[in-house]
Structure formats: C-alpha cells, structure tokens
Design an enzyme around this catalytic site. Structure first.
Site, PDB file in Angstrom:
ATOM      1  N   THR A  54      -2.585   3.385  -9.905  1.00 41.84           N
ATOM      2  CA  THR A  54      -2.343   2.924  -8.536  1.00 41.84           C
ATOM      3  C   THR A  54      -0.857   2.737  -8.269  1.00 41.84           C
ATOM      4  O   THR A  54      -0.331   3.183  -7.236  1.00 41.84           O
ATOM      5  CB  THR A  54      -3.067   1.588  -8.290  1.00 41.84           C
ATOM      6  OG1 THR A  54      -4.435   1.734  -8.609  1.00 41.84           O
ATOM      7  CG2 THR A  54      -2.919   1.146  -6.855  1.00 41.84           C
ATOM      8  N   THR A  55      -0.166   2.082  -9.197  1.00 40.87           N
ATOM      9  CA  THR A  55       1.264   1.827  -9.020  1.00 40.87           C
ATOM     10  C   THR A  55       2.063   3.125  -9.035  1.00 40.87           C
ATOM     11  O   THR A  55       3.147   3.201  -8.457  1.00 40.87           O
ATOM     12  CB  THR A  55       1.770   0.875 -10.127  1.00 40.87           C
ATOM     13  OG1 THR A  55       0.923  -0.271 -10.161  1.00 40.87           O
ATOM     14  CG2 THR A  55       3.197   0.420  -9.869  1.00 40.87           C
TER      15      THR A  55
ATOM     16  N   TYR B 255     -11.046   0.532 -15.533  1.00 40.04           N
ATOM     17  CA  TYR B 255     -10.185  -0.161 -14.579  1.00 40.04           C
ATOM     18  C   TYR B 255     -11.032  -0.662 -13.429  1.00 40.04           C
ATOM     19  O   TYR B 255     -11.526   0.122 -12.614  1.00 40.04           O
ATOM     20  CB  TYR B 255      -9.098   0.803 -14.098  1.00 40.04           C
ATOM     21  CG  TYR B 255      -8.114   0.264 -13.092  1.00 40.04           C
ATOM     22  CD1 TYR B 255      -7.916  -1.091 -12.875  1.00 40.04           C
ATOM     23  CD2 TYR B 255      -7.336   1.157 -12.344  1.00 40.04           C
ATOM     24  CE1 TYR B 255      -6.997  -1.552 -11.960  1.00 40.04           C
ATOM     25  CE2 TYR B 255      -6.403   0.712 -11.426  1.00 40.04           C
ATOM     26  CZ  TYR B 255      -6.236  -0.644 -11.231  1.00 40.04           C
ATOM     27  OH  TYR B 255      -5.318  -1.095 -10.311  1.00 40.04           O
TER      28      TYR B 255
ATOM     29  N   ILE C 155      -2.034  -5.283 -18.131  1.00 41.30           N
ATOM     30  CA  ILE C 155      -1.531  -4.008 -17.618  1.00 41.30           C
ATOM     31  C   ILE C 155      -0.716  -4.402 -16.397  1.00 41.30           C
ATOM     32  O   ILE C 155      -1.256  -4.787 -15.370  1.00 41.30           O
ATOM     33  CB  ILE C 155      -2.658  -3.035 -17.251  1.00 41.30           C
ATOM     34  CG1 ILE C 155      -3.609  -2.851 -18.435  1.00 41.30           C
ATOM     35  CG2 ILE C 155      -2.063  -1.707 -16.801  1.00 41.30           C
ATOM     36  CD1 ILE C 155      -2.980  -2.277 -19.684  1.00 41.30           C
TER      37      ILE C 155
ATOM     38  N   ARG D 142      -9.437  -2.615  -4.171  1.00 42.89           N
ATOM     39  CA  ARG D 142      -9.100  -1.255  -3.743  1.00 42.89           C
ATOM     40  C   ARG D 142     -10.317  -0.330  -3.711  1.00 42.89           C
ATOM     41  O   ARG D 142     -10.409   0.547  -2.866  1.00 42.89           O
ATOM     42  CB  ARG D 142      -8.027  -0.654  -4.672  1.00 42.89           C
ATOM     43  CG  ARG D 142      -6.645  -1.244  -4.458  1.00 42.89           C
ATOM     44  CD  ARG D 142      -5.622  -0.540  -5.342  1.00 42.89           C
ATOM     45  NE  ARG D 142      -4.280  -1.077  -5.156  1.00 42.89           N
ATOM     46  CZ  ARG D 142      -3.399  -0.631  -4.279  1.00 42.89           C
ATOM     47  NH1 ARG D 142      -3.719   0.369  -3.487  1.00 42.89           N
ATOM     48  NH2 ARG D 142      -2.201  -1.174  -4.185  1.00 42.89           N
TER      49      ARG D 142
ATOM     50  N   LYS E  86      -9.242  -2.918 -17.917  1.00 45.45           N
ATOM     51  CA  LYS E  86      -8.221  -3.583 -17.096  1.00 45.45           C
ATOM     52  C   LYS E  86      -8.974  -4.289 -15.984  1.00 45.45           C
ATOM     53  O   LYS E  86      -9.534  -3.648 -15.092  1.00 45.45           O
ATOM     54  CB  LYS E  86      -7.234  -2.554 -16.533  1.00 45.45           C
ATOM     55  CG  LYS E  86      -6.214  -3.142 -15.567  1.00 45.45           C
ATOM     56  CD  LYS E  86      -5.339  -2.054 -14.952  1.00 45.45           C
ATOM     57  CE  LYS E  86      -4.376  -2.630 -13.931  1.00 45.45           C
ATOM     58  NZ  LYS E  86      -3.548  -1.566 -13.279  1.00 45.45           N
TER      59      LYS E  86
ATOM     60  N   TYR F  28     -14.487   4.393  -2.435  1.00 47.04           N
ATOM     61  CA  TYR F  28     -14.958   4.978  -1.170  1.00 47.04           C
ATOM     62  C   TYR F  28     -16.456   5.283  -1.164  1.00 47.04           C
ATOM     63  O   TYR F  28     -17.155   4.881  -0.248  1.00 47.04           O
ATOM     64  CB  TYR F  28     -14.168   6.238  -0.790  1.00 47.04           C
ATOM     65  CG  TYR F  28     -14.412   6.662   0.642  1.00 47.04           C
ATOM     66  CD1 TYR F  28     -13.868   5.925   1.693  1.00 47.04           C
ATOM     67  CD2 TYR F  28     -15.204   7.757   0.944  1.00 47.04           C
ATOM     68  CE1 TYR F  28     -14.107   6.295   3.016  1.00 47.04           C
ATOM     69  CE2 TYR F  28     -15.456   8.127   2.247  1.00 47.04           C
ATOM     70  CZ  TYR F  28     -14.912   7.392   3.286  1.00 47.04           C
ATOM     71  OH  TYR F  28     -15.160   7.742   4.581  1.00 47.04           O
TER      72      TYR F  28
END
Length: 291
Positions: free
Chosen positions: A45-46, A134, A204, A139, A162, A108
C-alpha cells in the site's frame, strides 16, 4: 522467512514525470538498511501498488532484489482482489528471487471468510515462497477474522500476518490460536509496543523510513525487560506516528523523507500533494528531535 523486528513497507520513488526512479530507489534502500530495517516490503500500500502496472511491479521487485543482494529479506506485494492474477504475480516474484510474498485481503469484491480461505489457500498451493498475510479492513472493507488466520496458519508456507485491524483483542486471539512459528506483526506503528506486550513479533512499518533506529531501540528495550524505557520511547514517538498518517499514506511519509534529505518524489493520482503546512510534520519533527 525471517522478517525480523521491523519490516519497512517501502515507498516507491518517482521522478518528476511520475516514472519509477531507480537511482532514488537505491539510495532509499541503503538508507533503510542503515537505519534499522530488517526486511523490505515492496509494492505494498505504501508503495502505491494500486497505481503500478504489472511491468512496473516486476521491475521494482527485480531492482530491489538486486540492490539488497540478500542482506535482508525482500517481500513482494503480490496480493490483489483477483486470485488468478495474484498467482501470476506471485510466481513471477518467485522467479525473480523474492524471499517471500505479502498477500492483502481481497478488496472491493469483499469475500466472506470462506472465500478468503479459498483465495489464500489457492495462492499458497501455487508457490514455494513463504507468505505474509495482510489484514487491513480500513482499505479492503473486509476483516479477516482471527479464526480465519488461525485456520490459514496451518498451511506450511503461510508464516505470518500483518494485522492492521487496530484490534488488540483480535491480535491476541491469533497469537493464542497459532503455533510459536507463526508471527503476528502490527500494521500500525502506534500499536507496535502494545502488540509486543501481548506476544507479537514486531511491526511492518511506515514510520521506520525516518525513525527506524529509534523504533528498534524501543523494541529492544522492551525485549530486554526495560519496559519503562520502551514506554517512554513509545510516548515520544506517538505524535510523530500520528503526523505520518494525518493525510493519505504515503503522502506524509514522502514529505517527511524529503525533510531528512531522502528524495522519493511525489505521489501518483488519485493521491495529490498537500500544500506547505497541511500536516503538522515540521513542528512535530522539531519538537521530537529537541525532546
């Protein structure tokens, strides 16, 4: 796959024209290795993974693997909301020499818990690489429940999670229900110390881009039994953690990196830069350094 105490969810450096800047990537990787990072998570994501096409992801995986030269593990972010595409990305990352993969909960399309088990189990069967799950419901709009993680932990190459649910209760259930070899990492910098206190492994991190050594000091203090020092360092870092997430990630952390002399460029749309003073980073950073 030994992620260590601090895995950095690495930003993707861009040029002024919005292309990946590989010279800046090398400088960033060397900076992170020198400042406490034990493993690198690439194209998460980052790293603005939603804006990277497949060729760009493969190029980033390959480039970072080459720069690192096995000094620390490189974990490729290959998870998507498409199981078949995730398998393709994973197998390519494996062929490129990644040390492991990170698989995000499908976003989604919002699968239920059975769908998540089917998704992750299928990908795990198609690779020999160790897997970091994760969970980030903020999100992905779905929460991978503790019972689901516990079930998935029985698969040999699913080694860690994570956890970015923000729920210490959920993290506690996962730790209690999995074996000693399965590791739970915080996906939130501010929950690193609380997670350690209930038996978690580490973080993380996003903040480790700029305070990796300080975070390592906090973790080491806790693990050596100096809980007072660890708590003091946690409180000192807390306002900085909050500033780093005061605008959409990775906008603040790229700004923060530029302020310590590590250029990584801007962000890709639909993210946008903020104007000077839009986040209180400068004030908080100066206060932190002078404390």
């Amino acid at each position: 796959m030994e992620l260590g105490q601090i895995g950095t969810a690495m930003v993707t450096p861009f040029s002024k024209t919005g292309n990946i800047e590989y010279d800046l990537t090398e400088k960033l990787v060397e900076h992170l290795i020198a400042t406490g990072t034990d493993s690198l998570i690439v194209c998460g994501t980052t790293g603005e993974s939603p804006t990277l096409n497949h060729d760009e992801k493969f190029s980033m995986f390959s480039n970072v693997i080459e720069i690192v030269r096995k000094r620390i593990p490189v974990i490729a972010g290959t998870g998507t909301f498409n199981t078949a595409e995730s398998v393709k990305l994973t197998q390519r990352a494996e062929n490129l020499g990644a040390d492991g993969i990170m698989l995000v909960t499908p976003y989604y399309n919002r699968p239920d818990q059975n769908g998540m088990i089917a998704h992750f189990s299928h990908i795990a069967a198609e690779t020999a690489l160790p897997i970091l799950l994760y969970n980030i419901p903020g999100r992905s709009a779905v929460n991978m429940q503790a019972e689901t993680v516990i079930e998935l932990s029985k698969i040999k190459n699913i080694r860690a999670v994570k956890e970015a649910s923000g729920s210490l209760e959920q993290m506690s259930k996962i730790i209690s229900g999995t074996g000693d070899s399965f590791k739970v990492y915080s996906g939130d910098d501010a929950l690193t110390l609380p997670l350690l206190s209930i038996g978690g492994e580490g973080v993380i991190s996003v903040a480790s881009h700029i305070v990796g050594l300080e975070m390592k000091e906090m973790i080491n203090a806790y693990k050596s039994g100096d809980t007072v020092k660890a708590a003091t360092l946690h409180r000192k870092l807390l306002s900085l953690f909050q500033a780093i997430f005061s605008a959409p990630n990775p906008v603040p952390i790229k700004y923060a990196l530029s302020k310590i002399g590590i250029e990584t460029g801007g962000v890709r749309m639909p993210l946008t830069e903020f104007g000077e003073g839009s986040i209180p980073f400068d004030e908080i950073w100066n206060r932190y350094k002078n404390a």
